[in-house]
Design a protein around this motif. Sequence first.
Motif, PDB file in Angstrom:
ATOM      1  N   ASP A  42     -55.610 -15.230 -20.231  1.00 36.14           N
ATOM      2  CA  ASP A  42     -54.302 -14.608 -20.490  1.00 36.14           C
ATOM      3  C   ASP A  42     -53.166 -15.593 -20.237  1.00 36.14           C
ATOM      4  N   GLU A  43     -53.350 -16.479 -19.255  1.00 36.33           N
ATOM      5  CA  GLU A  43     -52.297 -17.460 -18.955  1.00 36.33           C
ATOM      6  C   GLU A  43     -52.103 -18.437 -20.109  1.00 36.33           C
ATOM      7  N   ILE A  44     -53.164 -18.741 -20.840  1.00 35.79           N
ATOM      8  CA  ILE A  44     -53.014 -19.599 -22.020  1.00 35.79           C
ATOM      9  C   ILE A  44     -52.042 -18.951 -22.999  1.00 35.79           C
ATOM     10  N   GLU A  45     -52.218 -17.656 -23.242  1.00 34.11           N
ATOM     11  CA  GLU A  45     -51.333 -16.939 -24.160  1.00 34.11           C
ATOM     12  C   GLU A  45     -49.899 -16.897 -23.635  1.00 34.11           C
ATOM     13  N   GLN A  46     -49.737 -16.703 -22.330  1.00 34.41           N
ATOM     14  CA  GLN A  46     -48.394 -16.661 -21.753  1.00 34.41           C
ATOM     15  C   GLN A  46     -47.725 -18.035 -21.798  1.00 34.41           C
ATOM     16  N   ASP A  66     -50.254 -10.157  -6.979  1.00 38.31           N
ATOM     17  CA  ASP A  66     -49.247 -10.469  -7.991  1.00 38.31           C
ATOM     18  C   ASP A  66     -48.274 -11.500  -7.434  1.00 38.31           C
ATOM     19  N   PHE A  67     -48.667 -12.774  -7.525  1.00 32.88           N
ATOM     20  CA  PHE A  67     -47.782 -13.846  -7.053  1.00 32.88           C
ATOM     21  C   PHE A  67     -47.925 -15.055  -7.957  1.00 32.88           C
ATOM     22  N   ASP A  68     -46.789 -15.502  -8.467  1.00 28.59           N
ATOM     23  CA  ASP A  68     -46.701 -16.702  -9.293  1.00 28.59           C
ATOM     24  C   ASP A  68     -45.386 -17.371  -8.924  1.00 28.59           C
ATOM     25  N   VAL A  69     -45.445 -18.631  -8.517  1.00 22.99           N
ATOM     26  CA  VAL A  69     -44.242 -19.329  -8.053  1.00 22.99           C
ATOM     27  C   VAL A  69     -43.156 -19.311  -9.117  1.00 22.99           C
ATOM     28  N   ARG A  70     -43.539 -19.412 -10.368  1.00 16.96           N
ATOM     29  CA  ARG A  70     -42.560 -19.435 -11.463  1.00 16.96           C
ATOM     30  C   ARG A  70     -41.737 -18.153 -11.509  1.00 16.96           C
ATOM     31  N   ARG A  71     -42.327 -17.032 -11.081  1.00 11.30           N
ATOM     32  CA  ARG A  71     -41.657 -15.742 -11.120  1.00 11.30           C
ATOM     33  C   ARG A  71     -41.049 -15.364  -9.770  1.00 11.30           C
ATOM     34  N   HIS A  72     -41.778 -15.619  -8.690  1.00 13.08           N
ATOM     35  CA  HIS A  72     -41.372 -15.100  -7.388  1.00 13.08           C
ATOM     36  C   HIS A  72     -40.591 -16.102  -6.540  1.00 13.08           C
ATOM     37  N   GLU A  73     -40.688 -17.386  -6.859  1.00 16.50           N
ATOM     38  CA  GLU A  73     -39.840 -18.407  -6.221  1.00 16.50           C
ATOM     39  C   GLU A  73     -39.297 -19.292  -7.342  1.00 16.50           C
ATOM     40  N   PRO A  74     -38.424 -18.749  -8.195  1.00 20.09           N
ATOM     41  CA  PRO A  74     -38.065 -19.403  -9.465  1.00 20.09           C
ATOM     42  C   PRO A  74     -37.503 -20.815  -9.292  1.00 20.09           C
ATOM     43  N   TYR A  75     -37.814 -21.655 -10.247  1.00 24.68           N
ATOM     44  CA  TYR A  75     -37.299 -23.025 -10.291  1.00 24.68           C
ATOM     45  C   TYR A  75     -37.125 -23.414 -11.747  1.00 24.68           C
ATOM     46  N   SER A  76     -36.447 -24.534 -11.968  1.00 26.38           N
ATOM     47  CA  SER A  76     -36.174 -25.028 -13.316  1.00 26.38           C
ATOM     48  C   SER A  76     -35.539 -23.918 -14.159  1.00 26.38           C
ATOM     49  N   VAL A  77     -35.949 -23.765 -15.426  1.00 20.95           N
ATOM     50  CA  VAL A  77     -35.356 -22.738 -16.292  1.00 20.95           C
ATOM     51  C   VAL A  77     -36.307 -21.558 -16.519  1.00 20.95           C
ATOM     52  N   TYR A  78     -37.309 -21.414 -15.662  1.00 13.91           N
ATOM     53  CA  TYR A  78     -38.228 -20.279 -15.815  1.00 13.91           C
ATOM     54  C   TYR A  78     -37.519 -18.927 -15.744  1.00 13.91           C
ATOM     55  N   PRO A  79     -36.459 -18.769 -14.933  1.00  9.06           N
ATOM     56  CA  PRO A  79     -35.763 -17.477 -14.931  1.00  9.06           C
ATOM     57  C   PRO A  79     -35.145 -17.111 -16.282  1.00  9.06           C
ATOM     58  N   GLU A  80     -34.914 -18.098 -17.157  1.00  9.18           N
ATOM     59  CA  GLU A  80     -34.324 -17.834 -18.469  1.00  9.18           C
ATOM     60  C   GLU A  80     -35.368 -17.436 -19.516  1.00  9.18           C
ATOM     61  N   LEU A  81     -36.646 -17.452 -19.134  1.00  8.15           N
ATOM     62  CA  LEU A  81     -37.728 -17.212 -20.092  1.00  8.15           C
ATOM     63  C   LEU A  81     -38.507 -15.956 -19.720  1.00  8.15           C
ATOM     64  N   GLU A  82     -38.970 -15.253 -20.727  1.00  9.64           N
ATOM     65  CA  GLU A  82     -39.738 -14.024 -20.505  1.00  9.64           C
ATOM     66  C   GLU A  82     -41.236 -14.325 -20.596  1.00  9.64           C
ATOM     67  N   VAL A 116     -47.115 -12.108 -15.775  1.00 14.22           N
ATOM     68  CA  VAL A 116     -48.029 -12.722 -14.806  1.00 14.22           C
ATOM     69  C   VAL A 116     -49.335 -11.935 -14.850  1.00 14.22           C
ATOM     70  N   PRO A 117     -50.381 -12.488 -15.466  1.00 16.71           N
ATOM     71  CA  PRO A 117     -51.650 -11.748 -15.563  1.00 16.71           C
ATOM     72  C   PRO A 117     -52.259 -11.504 -14.182  1.00 16.71           C
ATOM     73  N   VAL A 118     -52.594 -10.268 -13.884  1.00 11.57           N
ATOM     74  CA  VAL A 118     -53.204  -9.891 -12.611  1.00 11.57           C
ATOM     75  C   VAL A 118     -54.369  -8.949 -12.900  1.00 11.57           C
ATOM     76  N   TYR A 119     -55.513  -9.235 -12.293  1.00  4.16           N
ATOM     77  CA  TYR A 119     -56.698  -8.377 -12.412  1.00  4.16           C
ATOM     78  C   TYR A 119     -57.168  -8.000 -11.009  1.00  4.16           C
ATOM     79  N   PRO A 120     -57.415  -6.714 -10.755  1.00  4.47           N
ATOM     80  CA  PRO A 120     -57.754  -6.275  -9.403  1.00  4.47           C
ATOM     81  C   PRO A 120     -59.229  -6.416  -9.032  1.00  4.47           C
ATOM     82  N   GLU A 121     -60.111  -6.723  -9.988  1.00  4.67           N
ATOM     83  CA  GLU A 121     -61.554  -6.661  -9.717  1.00  4.67           C
ATOM     84  C   GLU A 121     -62.023  -7.677  -8.675  1.00  4.67           C
TER      85      GLU A 121
END
Length: 371
Positions: free
Chosen positions: A268-272, A232-248, A251-256
């Motif tokens: 799923d990322e297309i939908e997000q 579960d790592f996405d730079v937009r969420r875990h090292e925020p930049y720009s205005v991504y912290p203002e948006l909900e 982060v799609p994660v699949y364990p398989e």
Amino acid sequence: MNLARQHYEETFVLNLGPQHPATHGVLRVKVTMDGEYVIKAEPVLGYIHRMHEKIAEQGSFAQFMPYTARMDYLHALAFNHGYCLAVERAAGIEVPERAEYIRVITVELNRVASHLLWWAAFLLDLGGFTPLLYAFDDREKVVDLLERVTGSRLTYCYFRFGGVCHDVDEEFITGTRAFIERLRKRLPTMYHSLVTGNIILIKRIKDIGFISREQCRRYGASGPVARGSGIDFDVRRHEPYSVYPELEFDVPVYPEGDSMARYMVRMDEIEQSLRIIEQALDKLPDGPIMAKVPRNLKPEAGSCYAAVETARGSLGHRLICDGGAKPYRLKLRSPTFSNLSLYGEVAEGMMIADALAFLGSLDLVIPEIDR
């Protein structure tokens, strides 16, 4: 003669590329085969190397901006964004809020276009032609929108230090909202019903190309490749930049860890991304799109690092300045290089058809590796 020796003598070498449609660019994979089984796979790079990082040292900071799009030409605006962030941090430039929202909108539109092209090419590798027509039909709408505001359709040079070069107009905003509505209607039917749930696709990619979490960490894999292995790592969420912290957004994660998991992450990322764009349009403020930036930019001597999340993973820019008008050193951390590096280990023992399907699931853009 013992069986092991006889087994070894019956192997042969197969070259995939450097001009082969399944390599998605000028990539050569030297494959040692035993019948249809892969004994060893060695990616060979260097066929399209253009010395981008060295070019950055030869001109001014602004002169390198067009080159950023020539690396990952499918998500060029993310490379625009990453380089801008590095220079802006080095020079202490504060970007107007409207420009930050425009950056996010255009980058996420470009991410959708990138994933759509990957989806089309991946299925073409597996023998399915019809989905390509649907994907390019939708991608054309995105490209039309981005052309309106950037003036380009592929290799964008839209961002500037301190903002963006052109504002968005009402026609762009209306067209973007119409595209979001269109794609949301088409995803369940033309994408998931036709392809995702298709037994042929499931048999080709489910439980194929397993990548463990430990392998991802060892090779530095990121993006959908790592998230498809449960990281579960996405730079937009875990090292925020720009205005991504203002948006909900999620982060799609699949364990398989198989090719199907990587497929589902991107879908799923297309939908997000559509969700992010819609929120950014709703919150888009009035105001300037450019900060006041000196014509001859000369950041103080020092080092800074900036990372962004591209369609393929974490892109890092290490910028070293010496107080002059051009970068002293620019080093890029390319996501695709790390993602490709694990290919040889994972492909060992696969049948060649599965190895090609696995290669497609990595979503490689070779000029990003051969910089």
